[in-house]
Design an enzyme around this catalytic site. Structure first.
Site, mmCIF file in Angstrom:
data_model
loop_
_atom_site.group_PDB
_atom_site.id
_atom_site.type_symbol
_atom_site.label_atom_id
_atom_site.label_comp_id
_atom_site.label_asym_id
_atom_site.label_seq_id
_atom_site.Cartn_x
_atom_site.Cartn_y
_atom_site.Cartn_z
ATOM 1 N N VAL A 56 18.286 10.813 25.121
ATOM 2 C CA VAL A 56 18.161 11.710 24.882
ATOM 3 C C VAL A 56 17.470 12.744 24.041
ATOM 4 O O VAL A 56 18.101 12.653 22.219
ATOM 5 C CB VAL A 56 19.316 13.640 25.687
ATOM 6 C CG1 VAL A 56 20.574 13.144 24.170
ATOM 7 C CG2 VAL A 56 18.725 14.777 25.815
ATOM 8 N N CYS A 57 16.813 13.882 23.660
ATOM 9 C CA CYS A 57 16.045 14.634 22.638
ATOM 10 C C CYS A 57 16.110 15.841 23.388
ATOM 11 O O CYS A 57 16.484 16.355 24.014
ATOM 12 C CB CYS A 57 14.868 13.985 22.417
ATOM 13 S SG CYS A 57 13.124 13.921 23.045
ATOM 14 N N ARG A 58 15.036 17.045 22.850
ATOM 15 C CA ARG A 58 14.837 18.026 23.172
ATOM 16 C C ARG A 58 14.216 18.067 24.473
ATOM 17 O O ARG A 58 15.113 19.256 25.049
ATOM 18 C CB ARG A 58 13.953 19.633 22.163
ATOM 19 C CG ARG A 58 14.023 20.797 22.668
ATOM 20 C CD ARG A 58 12.707 20.999 21.723
ATOM 21 N NE ARG A 58 12.243 22.307 21.757
ATOM 22 C CZ ARG A 58 11.362 22.348 22.928
ATOM 23 N NH1 ARG A 58 10.663 21.392 22.673
ATOM 24 N NH2 ARG A 58 10.937 24.169 22.640
#
Length: 95
Positions: A56-58
């Site tokens: 996951v990231c932004r």
């Protein structure tokens, strides 16, 4: 992912954002491994070898790049589409 976590399913959930983003708010069950450090820290990806590897990231862009890299290394990662922007669950702040 939120539903899976609520059901108690085991996931190797890796947040590839930078430290400042991580401390602003992250999924409590996630572990922090910034994208730029990923190549040297692949041994840290799995806490549970039988659980899926989810990144996951932004917004899904950096985690998508991480998934591409890991796929080329023989891993089977899952990109959390929409990233933290799409996450409706709770977040933990700080380290």
């Amino acid at each position: 992912m939120e539903t899976k976590l609520k059901r108690g399913e085991k996931l190797n959930l890796i947040d590839v954002r930078e430290l400042d983003e991580w401390t602003e708010g992250h999924i409590a069950e996630a572990r922090h491994l910034p994208l730029g450090e990923l190549p040297g820290r692949v041994a840290e990806l799995y806490e549970d070898e039988d659980a899926p590897l989810v990144l996951v990231c932004r917004s899904g862009g950096r985690s998508g790049k991480a998934c591409d890299y890991l796929s080329a290394q023989g891993y089977n990662p899952i990109n959390m589409q929409g990233g933290m922007l799409a996450w409706s669950g709770g977040v933990k702040t700080g380290m």
